[in-house]
Write an enzyme that holds these catalytic residues in place. Structure first.
Site, PDB file in Angstrom:
ATOM      1  CD  GLU A  61     -23.489  35.037 -53.733  1.00 37.22           C
ATOM      2  OE1 GLU A  61     -23.089  35.913 -54.660  1.00 37.22           O
ATOM      3  OE2 GLU A  61     -22.759  34.297 -53.160  1.00 37.22           O
ATOM      4  CG  HIS A 130     -20.242  36.324 -64.095  1.00 40.38           C
ATOM      5  ND1 HIS A 130     -19.353  35.345 -64.171  1.00 40.38           N
ATOM      6  CD2 HIS A 130     -20.331  37.144 -63.010  1.00 40.38           C
ATOM      7  CE1 HIS A 130     -18.630  35.791 -62.968  1.00 40.38           C
ATOM      8  NE2 HIS A 130     -19.329  36.707 -62.361  1.00 40.38           N
TER       9      HIS A 130
END
Length: 326
Positions: A61, A130
């Site tokens: 990321e 998540h």
């Protein structure tokens, strides 16, 4: 174009429209190219625009957002995908400490026109790491625009506005909405960021919602209508800019407010909306303000437990009944 379009397909359509319009728009992220994205939200982009403009990245990321920042500072308009919004935490230094401050720290000489797209929210049993709704994380950072569309047409229109913006935008796409369908947007559709929408009119109570909470609020309003309570539902669409004027205009009609947010009650965006109303519209209220929000716990994996934690139609209906009787 078909009579309806899915929210999922609207993401790819919105990006494609801007890539056709402006050659400086590029896309980068994990598995977004040949694979079409883990949620199939970038299907067809690699085939149409080629590897020069649609880039698969390593699973980092920090690399994705760092590369997007550099590209944006040097003339491109990158659209970076972070697969799950929970993983914004992995690139938080760039997102919170670097990207939103460049324009200010260079006296306006350098802009960072980038969009960070990310799949947000729960309700699908993806577990604690998540499933989070993280709009409130970004809300704490000055210099970021925050968009969270609820319909396919808004996905396309708000993506257009986000990609054209000279300010960085965090664009939250709700996982629970990907399969939903709606009318396709007309050609050239642009939805100005910071303009809320009244999606259901009513005179008794105002429900202010965002993203997947909008259809939930509309369902609750349908139940309440059967009991003689007419709720007005406001889809905020954006948290920054925040359209407080539309909320206050609704309260002039209803004099009662409930915010409906998926993120935890603690530090949630509803608190900001409520504080603005207390500042600027206190005289409009005939009852206390209520907030329906997620519980302040990690999200359970089991779906029955997850439903205990996130807002539901029943929770909204219960809160509105209490307020209507105040």
């Amino acid at each position: 174009m078909a009579d309806v379009i899915t929210y999922r397909d609207a993401v790819a359509e919105g990006i494609a429209r801007e890539m056709r319009r402006d050659a400086s728009v590029v896309c980068l992220g994990e598995d977004i190219a040949a694979a079409g994205g883990v949620f199939k939200t970038t299907t067809g982009l690699r085939a149409e625009f080629g590897p020069e403009r649609v880039w698969d990245t390593p699973i980092s990321e920090q690399a994705i957002v760092g590369a997007a920042m550099g590209a944006a500072m040097t003339g491109m308009r990158p659209v970076a995908e972070i697969m799950f919004s929970d993983f914004l935490a992995c690139c938080w230094d760039y997102l919170a400490n670097e990207i939103p401050k460049v324009r200010y720290m260079t006296g306006g000489q350098v802009t960072v026109p980038l969009v960070v797209r990310t799949a947000n929210g729960g309700g699908l049993g993806f577990g604690a790491q998540h499933s989070q709704a993280t709009e409130n994380w970004a809300l704490t950072v000055p210099g970021l625009k925050i968009a969270a569309p609820a319909t396919p047409a808004d996905v396309v229109g708000m993506l257009a506005a986000a990609i054209r913006s000279d300010d960085p935008v965090v664009f939250f796409e709700h996982k629970g909405l990907f399969a939903t369908k709606g009318p396709p947007p007309p050609p050239g559709h642009v939805v100005e960021l910071g303009r809320a929408a009244v999606v259901r009119e009513g005179g008794d109570i105002t429900l202010v919602a965002l993203a997947s909470m909008v259809p939930l609020a509309v369902k609750a309003a349908g139940v309440l209508a059967g009991e003689g309570i007419e709720a007005e539902v406001v889809d905020l669409r954006c948290l920054v800019p925040l359209d407080a004027a539309t909320v206050l205009a609704s309260l002039r009609k209803t004099s009662r407010l409930v915010t409906v947010e998926e993120n935890p009650y603690q530090g949630g965006w509803g608190a900001t909306v409520v504080s603005v109303v207390a500042d600027e519209g206190f005289g409009l209220l005939d009852a206390p303000v209520r907030r329906v929000a997620g519980e302040c716990v990690p999200l359970p994996f089991a779906d029955a437990l997850e439903q205990q934690v996130v807002p539901t139609v029943d929770k909204i209906v219960t809160e509105v009944r209490r307020l209507a009787a105040y």
